[in-house]
Write a protein that holds these residues in place. Structure first.
Motif, PDB file in Angstrom:
ATOM      1  N   GLU A  23       0.815  -1.214   0.000  1.00 48.06           N
ATOM      2  CA  GLU A  23       0.000   0.000   0.000  1.00 48.06           C
ATOM      3  C   GLU A  23       0.850   1.268   0.000  1.00 48.06           C
ATOM      4  O   GLU A  23       0.321   2.371  -0.083  1.00 48.06           O
ATOM      5  CB  GLU A  23      -0.931  -0.006   1.219  1.00 48.06           C
ATOM      6  CG  GLU A  23      -1.952  -1.130   1.180  1.00 48.06           C
ATOM      7  CD  GLU A  23      -2.681  -1.313   2.497  1.00 48.06           C
ATOM      8  OE1 GLU A  23      -2.456  -0.519   3.440  1.00 48.06           O
ATOM      9  OE2 GLU A  23      -3.482  -2.264   2.587  1.00 48.06           O
ATOM     10  N   GLY A  24       2.174   1.106   0.105  1.00 52.31           N
ATOM     11  CA  GLY A  24       3.061   2.267   0.131  1.00 52.31           C
ATOM     12  C   GLY A  24       2.937   3.066   1.407  1.00 52.31           C
ATOM     13  O   GLY A  24       3.071   4.286   1.399  1.00 52.31           O
ATOM     14  N   GLY A  25       2.723   2.378   2.512  1.00 52.14           N
ATOM     15  CA  GLY A  25       2.457   3.064   3.759  1.00 52.14           C
ATOM     16  C   GLY A  25       3.544   3.016   4.804  1.00 52.14           C
ATOM     17  O   GLY A  25       3.298   3.393   5.944  1.00 52.14           O
ATOM     18  N   LEU A  26       4.742   2.549   4.461  1.00 56.04           N
ATOM     19  CA  LEU A  26       5.810   2.507   5.460  1.00 56.04           C
ATOM     20  C   LEU A  26       6.702   3.741   5.340  1.00 56.04           C
ATOM     21  O   LEU A  26       7.035   4.165   4.239  1.00 56.04           O
ATOM     22  CB  LEU A  26       6.665   1.253   5.293  1.00 56.04           C
ATOM     23  CG  LEU A  26       6.027  -0.070   5.697  1.00 56.04           C
ATOM     24  CD1 LEU A  26       6.999  -1.224   5.456  1.00 56.04           C
ATOM     25  CD2 LEU A  26       5.597  -0.055   7.144  1.00 56.04           C
ATOM     26  N   PRO A  27       7.096   4.303   6.473  1.00 56.59           N
ATOM     27  CA  PRO A  27       8.029   5.436   6.405  1.00 56.59           C
ATOM     28  C   PRO A  27       9.427   4.950   6.059  1.00 56.59           C
ATOM     29  O   PRO A  27       9.783   3.815   6.346  1.00 56.59           O
ATOM     30  CB  PRO A  27       7.984   6.006   7.822  1.00 56.59           C
ATOM     31  CG  PRO A  27       7.609   4.849   8.685  1.00 56.59           C
ATOM     32  CD  PRO A  27       6.721   3.964   7.844  1.00 56.59           C
ATOM     33  N   GLY A  28      10.169   5.796   5.401  1.00 57.56           N
ATOM     34  CA  GLY A  28      11.549   5.470   5.063  1.00 57.56           C
ATOM     35  C   GLY A  28      12.488   6.411   5.784  1.00 57.56           C
ATOM     36  O   GLY A  28      12.491   6.465   7.009  1.00 57.56           O
ATOM     37  N   MET A  45       8.924  11.322  -2.055  1.00 58.46           N
ATOM     38  CA  MET A  45       9.046  10.250  -3.045  1.00 58.46           C
ATOM     39  C   MET A  45       8.870   8.899  -2.377  1.00 58.46           C
ATOM     40  O   MET A  45       8.730   8.813  -1.159  1.00 58.46           O
ATOM     41  CB  MET A  45      10.410  10.324  -3.723  1.00 58.46           C
ATOM     42  CG  MET A  45      11.585  10.170  -2.751  1.00 58.46           C
ATOM     43  SD  MET A  45      13.203  10.154  -3.532  1.00 58.46           S
ATOM     44  CE  MET A  45      13.478   8.396  -3.644  1.00 58.46           C
ATOM     45  N   ARG A  46       8.875   7.858  -3.201  1.00 56.43           N
ATOM     46  CA  ARG A  46       8.875   6.490  -2.695  1.00 56.43           C
ATOM     47  C   ARG A  46      10.100   5.771  -3.242  1.00 56.43           C
ATOM     48  O   ARG A  46      10.512   5.992  -4.377  1.00 56.43           O
ATOM     49  CB  ARG A  46       7.633   5.733  -3.168  1.00 56.43           C
ATOM     50  CG  ARG A  46       6.394   6.088  -2.409  1.00 56.43           C
ATOM     51  CD  ARG A  46       5.311   5.051  -2.647  1.00 56.43           C
ATOM     52  NE  ARG A  46       4.202   5.298  -1.771  1.00 56.43           N
ATOM     53  CZ  ARG A  46       2.961   5.532  -2.191  1.00 56.43           C
ATOM     54  NH1 ARG A  46       2.685   5.543  -3.475  1.00 56.43           N
ATOM     55  NH2 ARG A  46       2.001   5.741  -1.320  1.00 56.43           N
ATOM     56  N   ASP A  47      10.661   4.887  -2.407  1.00 61.47           N
ATOM     57  CA  ASP A  47      11.706   4.020  -2.939  1.00 61.47           C
ATOM     58  C   ASP A  47      11.024   2.886  -3.704  1.00 61.47           C
ATOM     59  O   ASP A  47       9.798   2.865  -3.840  1.00 61.47           O
ATOM     60  CB  ASP A  47      12.650   3.527  -1.836  1.00 61.47           C
ATOM     61  CG  ASP A  47      12.060   2.497  -0.896  1.00 61.47           C
ATOM     62  OD1 ASP A  47      10.904   2.047  -1.099  1.00 61.47           O
ATOM     63  OD2 ASP A  47      12.747   2.120   0.067  1.00 61.47           O
TER      64      ASP A  47
END
Length: 147
Positions: A78-83, A120-122
């Motif tokens: 879901e693209g919900g983890l922090p980086g 952004m997203r990794d």
């Protein structure tokens, strides 16, 4: 006495793919890459300007319980983890460079009281913030909608 931060873990879907993303796209260097038994790989990347801080690229797996592994994998999908947050010298130029390399952005560079920020997203869906910092005082945030 604690003297500094040396290691941060980033949950990834595939270590090889993430290693390529962090090195080839973001410009990190391989820190450690060791197979420690049949089911555990210790893989880190470091930024050339901050080699004392390792980002540990790891997949959700044992010894975590199955229910937590499943929840983390759902959060990744879901693209919900922090980086991590990354300082940049020119947020707009970095945004253009990374976008040209196919990086997914959730937010284009925007002016903030503390600098210019892009989100952004990794390649595993982790949120990453790019910040071109500038000096500020708490009063700079009065009346600012950060949403």
């Amino acid at each position: 006495m604690i003297t500094n931060i040396s290691l941060l873990s980033v949950w990834v879907k595939d270590i090889d793919e993430s290693l390529a993303f962090y090195t080839d796209v973001l410009g990190f260097e391989v820190g450690d890459d060791l197979q420690l038994g049949p089911d555990f790989r210790w893989c880190t990347v470091v930024h050339p300007k901050q080699p004392e801080v390792h980002l540990h690229l790891t997949t959700p797996s044992g010894p975590l319980p199955d229910y937590l592994i499943e929840a983390m994998r759902r959060a990744q999908d879901e693209g919900g983890l922090p980086g991590v947050g990354l300082n940049v010298d020119d947020c707009r130029a970095t945004y253009e460079d990374l976008r040209a390399k196919g990086v997914e952005f959730l937010q284009e560079p925007e002016e903030r009281p503390y600098g210019v920020e892009a989100l952004m997203r990794d390649n595993s869906g982790n949120w990453m913030v790019l910040v071109e910092k500038r000096d500020y005082v708490p009063e700079d945030f009065e009346g600012v909608d950060m949403g």
